[in-house]
Enzyme design. Structure first.
Site, mmCIF file in Angstrom:
data_model
loop_
_atom_site.group_PDB
_atom_site.id
_atom_site.type_symbol
_atom_site.label_atom_id
_atom_site.label_comp_id
_atom_site.label_asym_id
_atom_site.label_seq_id
_atom_site.Cartn_x
_atom_site.Cartn_y
_atom_site.Cartn_z
ATOM 1 N N CYS A 191 11.374 3.290 -69.529
ATOM 2 C CA CYS A 191 11.367 3.403 -68.116
ATOM 3 C C CYS A 191 12.479 4.309 -67.308
ATOM 4 O O CYS A 191 12.218 5.285 -66.958
ATOM 5 C CB CYS A 191 11.180 2.206 -67.281
ATOM 6 S SG CYS A 191 9.903 1.114 -68.093
ATOM 7 N N HIS B 112 14.154 1.664 -60.512
ATOM 8 C CA HIS B 112 14.931 1.383 -61.925
ATOM 9 C C HIS B 112 15.514 2.438 -62.352
ATOM 10 O O HIS B 112 15.966 2.610 -63.408
ATOM 11 C CB HIS B 112 13.619 1.186 -62.985
ATOM 12 C CG HIS B 112 14.142 0.295 -64.320
ATOM 13 N ND1 HIS B 112 13.026 0.274 -65.371
ATOM 14 C CD2 HIS B 112 15.165 -0.315 -64.332
ATOM 15 C CE1 HIS B 112 13.833 -0.279 -65.922
ATOM 16 N NE2 HIS B 112 15.025 -0.868 -65.609
#
Length: 568
Positions: free
Chosen positions: A92, A148
């Site tokens: 990610c 993130h």
């Protein structure tokens, strides 16, 4: 038929923008009735809608698979340009950092793993982000969904890195309804933020629906002729936990595997969301001057219902199943539509491509690792990209079979690295789990299915593939073509000389959500100095010396983190 802003329901059905109840369950609260579709368009940079899904595998879309139905995504891709030689990162944080900065991880210090919730780490402050560039070019910028990219200081937050508005989560995963995010079994907190405040009021709303509502509100409230719009919609879906309303699961009752059934339902919700967003683009007058980009952030996780078949490997690996991404571009502005593009495209390329579309000159993208690939996508011209550095990670588990000697004295093959040049792809070190995993069709839960898989232990540290002729990486040519291996090892050496130290600090106990009102969020003042626990220096590549500076407790904490990352 009922007419909606010039489009009949039947015509929308035929175009693929409607397949069931249009407004439910993504009905926008207090959505204005005003539309702008009757106004004459003016010459201005295009509106950019960038949609990213989380952990959606190469085989998890209708035009690649028969068991997941995505009629809207299929139609948009068929009428646009499918990117079938398109690469992302295997996990990610790296994919998002490369999109936002246009730079390889080795040039931002984020080449190892992900940014964990308790790490005082975030996207480096010296990087000018894509939304900041677009703001400079007159865009209104908005982000909805998963960030993130770190949040230990307020300066790390999306609203401080170029976005005018933000609604979403700061960590890597959370409950789709309660928005509880856990970093271990006993360290949990609420993770939904609006702007720079905790958004407690949205608890209970399914995140994919909530994010879709927010995008439609933005489109409804903005005048498309007054200012170009950039929306980055970063879905939490289809990352674990596998959660969705029951009515979406029923159409997949024929799928025997429980995880695959839920996963397919979650993909269908994304398809519905994109349908409602594209309808809003038409309704409010954006569509004719818009560019819609759809991409996944990394390969799928078969343990959680995903599939990259027939590609090799999975999320978290540098096999094609981990890094070859789903992607397409849909836009009336495309010169050559309804085609499949084999042009080599990398996620870093979106930065200069979108800045170019926004009217920016090359000086605004000087020093980035991406290329402007719009001519390759829109006109079918040859891609300016010839090479992709997938990564060099000096902290990942060293391959026991690797050595400098096996790298012809050029490169220590124990180090995890991967590069593609032209048709050739080289992997060194431990590239991750490398089996070919068909879609999960057996009944039961993922663990029962996974126990049947072959856990291949690599007994070598160098692989070479011609991925144009062998996209499934079945024929290792490293022994037959040592000349190519040497050339690509030399390229790794070249890139490694430009790498900055890894930024992977120890976890800070002050990040505990219970010390911050029960929610994840910034815990360090902006005036406090950064104290990066850099554990890698470019001139020091030896395994023992690399960890000599670490205390044993810190070492085992990192080791456990890597083990958890591998499982994730």
């Amino acid at each position: 038929t009922t007419t909606l802003t010039g489009f009949s329901v039947m015509s929308l059905l035929s175009l693929g923008y409607l397949s069931w109840d249009l407004m439910s369950p993504n009905q926008v609260e207090n959505e204005p009735d005003q539309t702008f579709s009757d106004r004459s368009p003016v010459q201005q940079p295009p509106h950019i809608i960038f949609i990213m899904t989380d952990d959606q595998g190469f085989n998890d879309i209708g035009y690649h698979s028969s068991d997941i139905r995505t009629p809207v995504l299929d139609k948009l891709a068929a009428d646009g340009v499918k990117l079938e030689n398109y690469y992302v990162q295997p996990i990610c944080t790296p994919s998002r950092s490369q999109l936002i900065t246009g730079r390889y991880q080795i040039h931002t210090g984020l080449q190892h793993s992900i940014i964990r919730p308790r790490q005082p780490n975030c996207l480096p402050f010296d990087q000018v982000t894509l939304p900041q560039r677009l703001q400079q070019l007159g865009y209104s910028t908005h982000m909805v969904g998963k960030w993130h990219l770190g949040f230990y200081k307020k300066e790390c937050l999306p609203t401080r890195r170029g976005f005018d508005t933000y609604l979403g989560s700061l960590t890597g995963s959370m409950n789709y309804y309660t928005y509880e995010s856990c970093d271990g079994p006993s360290l949990c907190g609420f993770d939904l933020h609006e702007g720079e405040l905790v958004a407690w009021r949205h608890r209970g709303k399914y995140s994919t629906h909530l994010y879709t509502q927010r995008v439609r509100k933005i489109l409804a409230a903005h005048d498309p002729l007054s200012q170009p719009l950039f929306i980055f919609l970063s879905f939490q879906a289809v990352h674990t936990p596998l959660q969705c309303p029951q009515e979406y699961i029923h159409p997949y009752k024929e799928l025997q595997n429980v995880a695959r059934r839920k996963y397919a339902a979650m993909v269908s919700i994304v398809d519905e969301a994109v349908r409602n967003i594209t309808y809003a683009l038409r309704k409010y007058g954006y569509y004719q001057n818009s560019v819609l980009i759809f991409t996944t952030d990394n390969g799928g996780q078969p343990l959680s219902g995903g599939s990259n078949w027939p590609l090799r490997g999975r999320k978290g690996t540098y096999w094609e199943g981990g890094v070859r991404g789903l992607g397409f571009v849909h836009s009336p502005l495309l010169r050559k539509k309804r085609r499949v593009s084999k042009a080599l495209v990398h996620i870093t390329d979106w930065y200069p491509t979108l800045v170019g579309l926004a009217g920016g000159n090359e000086s605004l993208t000087e020093g980035v690792d991406g290329h402007n690939v719009w001519a390759a996508i829109s006109e079918g011209k040859e891609s300016p990209r010839f090479e992709i550095l997938h990564n060099i990670d000096p902290l990942y588990n060293y391959a026991r079979t690797g050595s400098l000697q096996k790298g012809f004295g050029i490169w220590n093959t124990a180090i995890q690295a991967s590069i593609r040049a032209g048709d050739w792809k080289l992997l060194t070190g431990d590239p991750g789990y490398g089996d070919w995993i068909p879609p999960p069709i057996l009944p039961g839960f993922p663990r029962e299915y996974w126990s049947l898989e072959r856990h291949i232990k690599p007994r070598k540290s160098v692989w070479l593939f011609n991925v144009s002729g062998d996209p499934y990486e079945r024929f290792d040519l490293s022994e037959q073509r040592p000349d190519v291996v040497k050339e690509l090892l030399a390229r790794l050496v070249y890139y490694n000389r430009t790498a900055v130290p890894v930024r992977y600090p120890s976890e800070d106990p002050e990040a505990d959500p219970q010390l911050n009102g029960g929610a994840w969020g910034p815990w360090m003042g902006d005036e406090e100095e950064e104290n990066w626990a850099t554990v890698y220096k470019k001139e020091n590549m030896e395994w023992k010396r690399k960890f000599k500076m670490l205390k044993s407790r810190s070492f085992f904490r990192r080791l456990n983190t890597r083990m958890m990352s591998n499982r994730i």
